[in-house]
Design an enzyme around this catalytic site. Structure first.
Site, short mmCIF file in Angstrom:
data_model
loop_
_atom_site.label_atom_id
_atom_site.label_comp_id
_atom_site.label_asym_id
_atom_site.label_seq_id
_atom_site.Cartn_x
_atom_site.Cartn_y
_atom_site.Cartn_z
N GLY A 1 0.41 -0.68 0.45
CA GLY A 1 0.02 0.08 -0.33
C GLY A 1 1.15 1.27 0.07
O GLY A 1 0.67 2.40 -0.14
N GLU B 1 6.64 1.84 8.81
CA GLU B 1 5.78 1.30 8.29
C GLU B 1 6.52 0.15 7.79
O GLU B 1 6.48 -1.11 8.05
CB GLU B 1 4.79 0.56 7.93
CG GLU B 1 3.52 0.15 6.82
CD GLU B 1 2.46 0.16 6.70
OE1 GLU B 1 1.91 0.81 7.70
OE2 GLU B 1 2.60 0.36 5.59
#
Length: 502
Positions: free
Chosen positions: A243, A329
């Protein structure tokens, strides 16, 4: 020699040498510690390592196989080993590799982009004035940042981004919009993202058109079709793109709507040109490898726990937020690819905001606080406005802050003393064109990947975000009065919420 041992050797050697001394002792440092790739110029002269340490760091990158790992990624090998997937975001923006997996991914992405462009043209032809883009994380941060940076075309539908499940966010977004001339895009790779689907349910009811103006971007097209999104209005995502690396894909649909297909393609072209530079250039000529080595140096050789990103261009004000997901992340891991403890400190905390506003906020701490915080300072050489005096003042502040942080200034009054020794990297774009912006984002992506190779961690999974989501699924029924969660503190807090609810 291991990573930490190699870093410690150089750090110990330099422990008694200040950044000021490094700068004063080498008249060629400003030139020899800088390099250019296309529209991007990077200057590392104000980082606190010398040429010998830099040589050792570059040798470390070679010994850890950074360039070889990059080629494996570009070729489509399984580099996301925990999920047994390739990571082919580079194939979204260029045909870089003859390997079949990579070339096939490029062709699929190209065909999808052509479909997306046709949808953009249809939206304009249908008289759509506004578009609600619903997504969260990588399905929102990238497109939101790019659109804000490049600015929306005057004759394009206005794109309004909603990520937070807080109903106030959606209410503010639709205030003043006409549902009859508004379209909706639901962006969710899994199409089971709680926040996005909750917002989509409200937005679809508000549109009241039975789904005629709803589009979806997902890797689960059947799930989108199940809620009434026609197949011809569904664009695919793929499991070989994470993503936070996906703005180059159909996740960029809102970008293409807002800035136009030509500028979206130029964004991809800039990133693709930088990808090719990284594939061909030796480590010494690769800005991303230098940046990655500098980040690891500051984190593990110097023990610095955060990094501030301050762009001196208001159009880049969302860059720090975008980088927070991309970096933390990807690099917020404590085990190696093999599942063993890393044995080093990984991702620092990334934060920041736009200069010059930042100077009137937390720069006091940066200059005189007890913590030394490395910085990325980013400027744009040529502005797109006619206010020359403003731009000169902006650039003067950028250059002055970098100098002040590094060199400091002595004073007899301790309250007015600046110790200096605060390291920074200065990045310059020639202008904020789509090509240059694509280069800048790709620069950070490849730095993140190089850091992951140096630490031997997986930059492409994100299991750390899943536990809280699962607990929220269990907590929601309890909030509605259907039993308890089994956690005493949570159950007490739910009872308190119930007592205070109107």
């Amino acid at each position: 020699m291991g990573l930490q041992d190699a870093l410690d050797t150089q750090a110990t050697r330099l422990n008694t040498t200040s950044l000021q001394e490094l700068l004063r002792s080498d008249a060629t440092r400003a030139e020899s510690f800088s390099l250019r790739a296309g529209p991007l110029y990077a200057n590392f002269a104000r980082q606190d390592y010398d040429k010998a340490a830099l040589d050792a760091l570059l040798a470390l990158a070679d010994s850890r196989g950074v360039r070889a790992a990059y080629k494996r990624m570009v070729d489509g090998e399984v580099v996301n080993v925990t999920e047994q997937r390739p990571a082919l975001h580079t194939a979204l923006r260029g045909d870089l590799s003859p390997a079949k997996t990579a070339h096939d991914a490029f062709e699929v992405a190209k065909a999808t982009r052509e479909r997306m462009h046709a949808m953009v043209r249809k939206l304009r032809a249908d008289g759509i004035r506004d578009v609600l883009s619903l997504g969260i994380g990588g399905s929102d941060l990238g497109p939101r940042f790019i659109v804000d940076a490049l600015g929306q075309d005057a004759d394009a539908p206005r794109v309004h981004f909603v990520s937070n499940v807080d109903g106030h966010a959606l209410e503010r977004a639709i205030a003043g919009l006409d549902p009859a001339t508004t379209a909706l895009i639901i962006i969710s790779k899994s199409f089971n993202t709680q926040e996005t689907l909750a917002n989509a349910e409200v937005a679809r009811a508000w549109l009241g058109d039975g789904g005629a103006r709803t589009y979806a971007v997902t890797s689960k097209p059947s799930s989108a079709e199940a809620i009434g999104v026609a197949a011809e209005r569904v664009l695919p995502m793929w499991d070989w793109v994470g993503g936070r690396y996906s703005l180059w894909s159909a996740v960029g649909f809102p970008i293409a709507i807002a800035v136009g297909c030509e500028r979206f393609d130029a964004l991809l072209r800039g990133a693709g040109d930088y990808d090719r530079h990284c594939l061909e250039a030796p480590a010494r000529d690769n800005p991303s490898i230098w940046h990655a080595l500098t980040a690891v140096w500051n984190r593990d050789a110097r023990g610095r726990g955060s990094l501030a990103v301050v762009p001196y261009d208001d159009r880049l004000k969302l860059l720090p937020a975008y980088l927070q997901q991309l970096v933390m992340e990807s690099l917020g891991k404590s085990v190696t690819i093999d599942g063993a403890a890393v044995g080093a400190q990984t991702s620092p905390v990334w934060w920041g905001s736009a200069g010059t506003d930042a100077q009137h906020s937390y720069f006091q701490m940066l200059h005189q606080g007890t913590a030394i915080v490395p910085m990325d300072l980013i400027g744009v050489v040529n502005a797109d406005h006619a206010h020359a005096a403003n731009h000169e003042l902006l650039l003067a502040n950028l250059l002055a802050q970098a100098q002040a942080l590094a060199m400091g200034e002595s004073a007899d009054d301790p309250h007015r003393n600046y110790q200096g020794g605060r390291p920074s990297t200065l990045l310059l774009l020639d202008a904020l064109t789509p090509e240059a912006l694509g280069t800048l984002v790709a620069f950070y992506e490849h730095s993140v990947h190089a850091q992951s190779v140096l630490w031997n961690i997986n930059a492409f999974d994100q299991f750390g975000v899943e536990l809280g989501k699962r607990l929220a699924d269990r907590t929601l029924p309890a909030l509605k009065g259907a039993g308890a969660t089994g956690d005493a503190v949570t159950d007490t807090l739910i009872a308190e919420l119930g007592r205070r609810a109107r």
